[in-house]
Design a protein around this motif. Structure first.
Motif, PDB file in Angstrom:
ATOM      1  N   PRO A   1       4.066   1.652   4.807  1.00 13.96           N
ATOM      2  CA  PRO A   1       3.121   1.588   5.923  1.00 13.96           C
ATOM      3  C   PRO A   1       3.177   0.263   6.690  1.00 13.96           C
ATOM      4  CG  PRO A   1       2.069   2.560   4.014  1.00 13.96           C
ATOM      5  CD  PRO A   1       3.407   2.047   3.553  1.00 13.96           C
TER       6      PRO A   1
ATOM      7  N   ASN B   1      -6.083   3.999   6.572  1.00 16.99           N
ATOM      8  CA  ASN B   1      -5.006   3.075   6.240  1.00 16.99           C
ATOM      9  C   ASN B   1      -4.777   2.214   7.487  1.00 16.99           C
ATOM     10  OD1 ASN B   1      -2.463   1.821   6.012  1.00 16.99           O
ATOM     11  ND2 ASN B   1      -1.627   3.473   4.767  1.00 16.99           N
TER      12      ASN B   1
ATOM     13  N   GLY C   1      -3.057   4.450   1.880  1.00 19.78           N
ATOM     14  CA  GLY C   1      -3.727   3.171   2.092  1.00 19.78           C
ATOM     15  C   GLY C   1      -4.328   2.593   0.829  1.00 19.78           C
ATOM     16  N   THR C   2      -3.950   3.132  -0.325  1.00 15.48           N
ATOM     17  CA  THR C   2      -4.403   2.575  -1.597  1.00 15.48           C
ATOM     18  C   THR C   2      -3.589   1.324  -1.912  1.00 15.48           C
ATOM     19  OG1 THR C   2      -4.917   4.799  -2.393  1.00 15.48           O
ATOM     20  CG2 THR C   2      -4.762   3.063  -4.048  1.00 15.48           C
TER      21      THR C   2
ATOM     22  N   TYR D   1      -2.621   0.000   8.437  1.00 17.98           N
ATOM     23  CA  TYR D   1      -1.246  -0.127   8.945  1.00 17.98           C
ATOM     24  C   TYR D   1      -0.877   1.084   9.801  1.00 17.98           C
ATOM     25  CZ  TYR D   1      -0.952  -3.684   5.267  1.00 17.98           C
ATOM     26  OH  TYR D   1      -1.182  -4.771   4.471  1.00 17.98           O
TER      27      TYR D   1
ATOM     28  N   THR E   1       0.834  -1.204   0.000  1.00 13.71           N
ATOM     29  CA  THR E   1       0.000   0.000   0.000  1.00 13.71           C
ATOM     30  C   THR E   1       0.866   1.250   0.000  1.00 13.71           C
ATOM     31  OG1 THR E   1      -0.140   0.335   2.390  1.00 13.71           O
ATOM     32  CG2 THR E   1      -1.718  -1.189   1.421  1.00 13.71           C
TER      33      THR E   1
ATOM     34  N   MET F   1      -7.012  -4.950   4.086  1.00  6.93           N
ATOM     35  CA  MET F   1      -6.748  -4.592   2.695  1.00  6.93           C
ATOM     36  C   MET F   1      -7.339  -5.627   1.746  1.00  6.93           C
ATOM     37  SD  MET F   1      -5.345  -1.701   3.039  1.00  6.93           S
ATOM     38  CE  MET F   1      -5.258  -1.465   1.266  1.00  6.93           C
TER      39      MET F   1
END
Length: 445
Positions: free
Chosen positions: A107, A343, A29-30, A345, A25, A210
């Motif tokens: 992350p 996100n 957070g993509t 993480y 990621t 995710m």
């Protein structure tokens, strides 16, 4: 690890896997993905796969752009939605620099560093998220705005409804990926659903979240609908949170449990909550990272707006759920502020860091909120010392800018990037002329 690598290589051959997707990621957070051929997997294990990190949001500066993605063989799974035609698998990756150092802006590495700090203190961190999301007929607004797939409410049973089939297929797919699901049901908003993942250690759970988002999106496409984790997609309807239950274990012992204590909550658990409360505003830019996140927090419908804790108090930011007699392992706390777009993480790293700080510094837990915090007047909340969460992305930026805890946990590069990214988002948002302004002011001014 060698045995796990051998298992992966053997499974790829036995199952006729044609592609292996390497996942990681960016700072927002993509999910990022690169597909490699099976013949390249052994080399990826030993040397990594190189890519230009400067092209990924927040991962490197331009002068240090080369990165390597190293697949984690323990995360290998066949992707069930790919079917028997060109079977495809995936593995999550750890990112390093060419000289073998962990990439400071990865992350996953940020969370691993924080988990290592917890381990040094003797703790293992476990989480259990309740993930909410909306199913819409389309991602394009109709004449009356976005249209949810149904008009059902909390726990409603809708015979023949889209959500039933959707949840069933999603849960089956998650189970096929080795992700255990505890509950699934219709939530309070029209078209809103919730799926709760069973407890796992913090890193595994962040990977699972995710994967979960990807599964939900894939199933939605197959069902001809649109799934969104946007915190507040519909005006006047509940937002989508990711309430996260957390506990620390020392070996096989739940560090949050103490027999005979109030709510069976140990001193460690109380100090962990105190850390979450004291640093709540500092970490909000990550737990609630979008402009839209603050429309959920301040839009009512059980989203927490004030920094409080309570036993079974659903208006509180941190809740101590009802303890199950005879089950010390289930003692836990629930953070209700984090939303489904975070996100995982970075958010879990900061939530853990805040709790650990409370333990290290022996923070005192303030008095619990026994009343419904939303029902109190502003003066009553002030008298009780209930601080407000940030009311906007701008407020959250200001809090994080001053935070030593966040800077230390994220590292300089991620800290700087998150702030610059969010300042840019807020400026873009602030400069918009919205339909509300046109409707409210165009004719009367």
């Amino acid at each position: 690890m060698d045995k796990q690598r051998d298992f992966v290589l053997r499974t790829i051959e036995e199952r006729g896997v044609k592609f292996v997707r390497l996942w990681f990621t960016d700072v927002v957070g993509t999910l990022k993905s690169v597909a490699i051929a099976p013949a390249e997997v052994e080399g990826a294990f030993s040397e990594g796969i190189g890519f230009d990190g400067s092209a990924i949001e927040g991962l490197t500066r331009t002068y240090e752009s080369d990165l390597l993605a190293h697949p984690d063989p323990t995360t290998f799974q066949i992707l069930p939605w790919r079917g028997e035609i060109d079977p495809t698998a995936r593995m999550f990756c750890d990112l390093t620099t060419p000289d073998g150092q962990p990439a400071v802006a990865d992350p996953r590495n940020v969370l691993k560093r924080t988990l290592a700090k917890a381990a040094d203190a003797g703790f293992t961190f476990y989480t259990h998220p309740e993930i909410e999301f909306y199913l819409l007929k389309s991602d394009k607004p109709g004449p009356h705005g976005l249209e949810p797939v149904d008009r059902a409410g909390y726990f409603d049973n809708v015979p023949g409804g889209t959500a039933h089939d959707f949840r069933r297929r999603s849960v089956r797919m998650l189970e096929d990926l080795g992700i255990s699901v505890e509950y699934s049901h219709h939530e309070g908003g029209p078209g809103q659903n919730e799926i709760d993942l069973r407890y796992a250690d913090g890193l595994t759970m962040a990977d699972n979240i995710m994967t979960f988002r990807t599964v939900v999106k894939e199933v939605a496409i197959e069902e001809g609908v649109h799934a969104t984790f946007m915190p507040k997609p519909l005006h006047g309807e509940p937002g989508s949170g990711m309430h996260t239950h957390m506990s620390l274990f020392e070996g096989d012992t739940n560090a949050f449990y103490e027999e005979g204590a109030q709510y069976q909550l140990s001193k460690t658990g109380r100090r962990f909550i105190a850390g979450l409360l004291r640093h709540a505003n500092e970490i909000a830019l990550v737990t609630n990272q979008f402009v839209n996140s603050y429309k959920r927090l301040w839009g009512g419908d059980e989203a927490p707006s004030y920094i409080t804790w309570g036993h079974n108090n659903r208006s509180a930011l941190v809740r101590v759920p009802l303890y199950k007699p005879g089950k010390s392992q289930s003692a836990r706390i629930e953070h209700r502020g984090i939303d489904s777009a975070a996100n995982p993480y970075l958010a879990y790293a900061l939530m853990l860091a805040a709790g650990l700080k409370g333990i290290e510094e022996e923070y005192e837990l303030p008095a619990e909120a026994e009343d419904n915090v939303w029902a109190l007047s502003e003066s009553e909340r002030r008298a009780l010392g209930y601080r407000r969460l940030p009311s906007s992305l701008f407020d959250a930026i200001r809090y994080m800018e001053e935070s030593e805890l966040v800077a230390e946990t994220l590292g300089e590069q991620v800290f700087s990037y998150v702030l610059s990214n969010k300042r840019r988002e807020y400026e873009q948002y602030r400069s918009q002329v919205t339909p509300f302004e046109l409707k409210h002011s165009l004719d009367i001014i």
